[in-house]
Each structure stands twice: as C-alpha cells, then as structure tokens.
Design an enzyme around this catalytic site. Structure first.
Site, short mmCIF file in Angstrom:
data_model
loop_
_atom_site.label_atom_id
_atom_site.label_comp_id
_atom_site.label_asym_id
_atom_site.label_seq_id
_atom_site.Cartn_x
_atom_site.Cartn_y
_atom_site.Cartn_z
N PRO A 131 0.84 -1.19 0.00
CA PRO A 131 0.00 0.00 0.00
C PRO A 131 0.88 1.24 0.00
O PRO A 131 1.71 1.42 0.89
CB PRO A 131 -0.78 -0.13 1.33
CG PRO A 131 0.11 -0.96 2.21
CD PRO A 131 0.90 -1.86 1.31
N CYS B 13 4.23 3.15 9.12
CA CYS B 13 4.40 4.45 8.48
C CYS B 13 5.34 5.32 9.32
O CYS B 13 5.11 5.52 10.51
CB CYS B 13 3.06 5.15 8.31
SG CYS B 13 3.24 6.78 7.53
N ARG C 137 8.11 0.21 -3.99
CA ARG C 137 8.57 1.18 -4.98
C ARG C 137 9.01 0.55 -6.30
O ARG C 137 9.07 1.23 -7.33
CB ARG C 137 9.70 2.03 -4.39
CG ARG C 137 9.22 2.98 -3.29
CD ARG C 137 10.36 3.79 -2.71
NE ARG C 137 11.34 2.93 -2.05
CZ ARG C 137 12.53 3.37 -1.62
NH1 ARG C 137 12.86 4.64 -1.78
NH2 ARG C 137 13.37 2.54 -1.02
#
Length: 330
Positions: free
Chosen positions: A19, A107, A237
């Site tokens: 995500p 995060c 990525r």
C-alpha cells in the site's frame, strides 16, 4: 483455521503489492491487475476515525476505499491508536466487502507518528497488541487481520517488538526491513540472522511472514523468499512505472506507453472528480524514462496540469514511436 481467511489459500511463496499513499489507488491497482496481478493488493491507508465518523467525514475517504472485483483479494489498510475505534472501523470494513484488513504499524511520517500511530506503535507494544486483538474481535472468524510494521523505531529491536504482535496471532505480518529512524535512507536489512529471528517467532503459529524493502522485481522477490524462507514478499517502490512487474514481463516501449495512456484514461474516468492531478503526475517520471529522448516528453508531462494536456503529449509520443522517430535504444 480461524482468522486466516484467504491467506492460507495462497501459493508459497506469494507476492503482494504494498500500500503506497497516493500511488496505489484503485485505478493503478486495476492496471496492475490487468498487466500482471500479484497475489494480494492493499488499499492506501485510511485513518480509523474517518471511517467511523459522520457521513461527511466518511465521504472524505470513500475514494481511498474504492475497489473493483479484479483487485481481489483486496485488503483495506487502516491506521490509528484507539482499540475501540479499530473495532468499529473493522466491522464497517468487513461490511464493505473487503477480503481482509491490515493494520499499519510501519508508516514513518511525522504527522502520523506524532499522534501515536503508524510506526510509533513500536514504542507502545502492549497497545499495538490490543489493537490487533480488538480488530480481530470485531470481525467474523473468516475475516483475516494482518499487520505491516518495521524492525524497530530508533534502532533494530525485533526481538523485543515482534513477540507482542505474534502473541495477537494476526494472519500475516509484513516486515519492512528498516527502522523508523532509517526511513528509506539506508538499504533494507535483508539479513539471515534478523529474518531467522522472525521466522523462529512465527514458526508453529498461524501467522505468515512477509518480507519487504528494496525488492526490485519478481526474480529478486523469488530469490529473497527462497533465501530467507519467507511465506511471501511485498513489493513497493519497484512497481513505479512497471505495472507489469508481477508478470515478469519486459514489454517494449510502444506497449509501455499505451499502458500509461490507458492508466491516464482510467484515472480520468474514476478518480479525477476527487483526486488531485498531482497524484497522476507521480507516475509519469517512472513510466517515461530509460529511452533516448525520454526527457523531451517527461518534462512536459511532469509540468502538465490536466488530463487533456497529458493525453496530448502521450499521443504525440506514441505517434513518434510508431513512426520510428522515437526509438527504445540507440
């Protein structure tokens, strides 16, 4: 087995799409699903307080929770730090038809950790465990709850941190192999000893172990899964500009640009009314690179402000590829 849901139906090793906020929205996931579908996809992360808020508040985040059938199994990722809010949000997420729910405990962004959410939960392991248990307790036995986290906050502290998560028995744990302090400034710690510790902790449990960080392509993912005896590998990525990554294919330039045009059109059809065009622009530099004369098209694409501007540039690029003016290699 209770609480594992679709996870136990996956082949081993399996491969998942990370995500990524303002990147892996439903339009991009649909493109990925068409070009080379991973075994699992996740939504962008959504704050629990928005999910359980007023109709107006829920409307603010509804587009982050969009999905289509081609994206299944699709897991909703949420974040926050209040067990009661997690429980309420989990009930709603299950009602929305998702295949599972994932708790973001990784995060590193300042505006997330300052509120005690994301990777900050590594500092409050009892609360982190409580969040998993509250979420699991609010959903049906067949609905799986997973976690994505890091190997530490200021430093590597996996031996101290991971047992709290394993004790809560999530269906899967994705380990991003950096600390919060490291952000993405250093190479991910693909280390046999470190991952051996994690494997030892999850062995003889119902929790699957997924590795994440600096995985460049499907071959790299397969190698890492085999080398470190992982159930699965998550790619983040590496997907930029390569929605076909999970297929293992390397399409020619013309096909790549047609995929980008299709992505742009899908974004316009499904996202433009509630998302900023800047989000679509994030994809251009990755798609339009690594070929002679790419800069001549990439720069105006990155400066474009509307769908039509970008479409005109892409149509011109495709026309020049078809006529042989622009070539893939010199």
């Amino acid at each position: 087995m209770k609480g594992v849901g679709f996870w136990r139906t996956l082949p081993k090793p399996f491969f998942t799409l990370a995500p990524l906020y303002q990147v892996t929205s439903s339009d991009f996931r649909q493109v990925v699903a068409k070009q080379g579908k991973p075994h699992v996809m996740f939504t962008e992360f959504v704050p629990v307080q928005k999910i359980i808020g007023s109709p107006e508040t829920r409307a603010e985040v509804a587009h982050y929770l969009q999905y289509t059938e081609v994206e299944r199994p699709i897991v909703a990722q949420i974040f926050g730090n209040d067990p009661s809010m997690f429980a309420e949000a989990a009930t709603l997420v299950e009602e929305m038809g998702f295949d599972g729910i994932d708790i973001n405990m990784g995060c590193p962004e300042k505006n997330i950790v300052k509120n005690g959410s994301g990777s900050y939960l590594i500092n409050t392991p009892e609360l982190a465990k409580e969040l998993v248990l509250a979420t699991k307790g609010a959903v049906s036995d067949e609905f799986p709850v997973s976690v994505k986290t890091r190997i530490g906050y200021h430093q590597i502290e996996l031996e101290e941190w991971l047992p709290f998560l394993v004790a809560a028995q999530p269906a899967a744990i994705t380990l991003h192999l950096r600390t919060r302090k490291e952000m993405s400034k250093v190479d991910a710690h693909w280390d046999s000893e470190l991952l051996g510790i994690a494997a030892d902790m999850t062995r003889d449990t119902n929790t699957l172990l997924i590795g994440n960080g600096d995985v460049v392509d499907l071959d790299d993912a397969r190698e890492k899964a085999a080398k470190f005896n992982l159930d699965g590998v998550m790619i983040g990525r590496g997907i930029f500009g390569k929605p076909w990554l999970f297929s293992g294919a390397s399409p020619p330039l013309l096909e790549r640009m047609r995929v980008l045009l299709g992505h742009l059109e899908l974004w316009n059809d499904t996202m433009q009314s509630h998302r900023n065009f800047v989000e679509m622009r994030k994809h251009f530099s990755s798609y339009v690179s690594d070929f002679p004369d790419s800069k001549r098209f990439r720069v105006p694409l990155l400066q474009s402000n509307t769908y039509q501007e970008a479409k005109d540039i892409l149509l011109d690029l495709i026309s020049q590829i078809e006529s042989g003016v622009v070539v893939e290699t010199m």
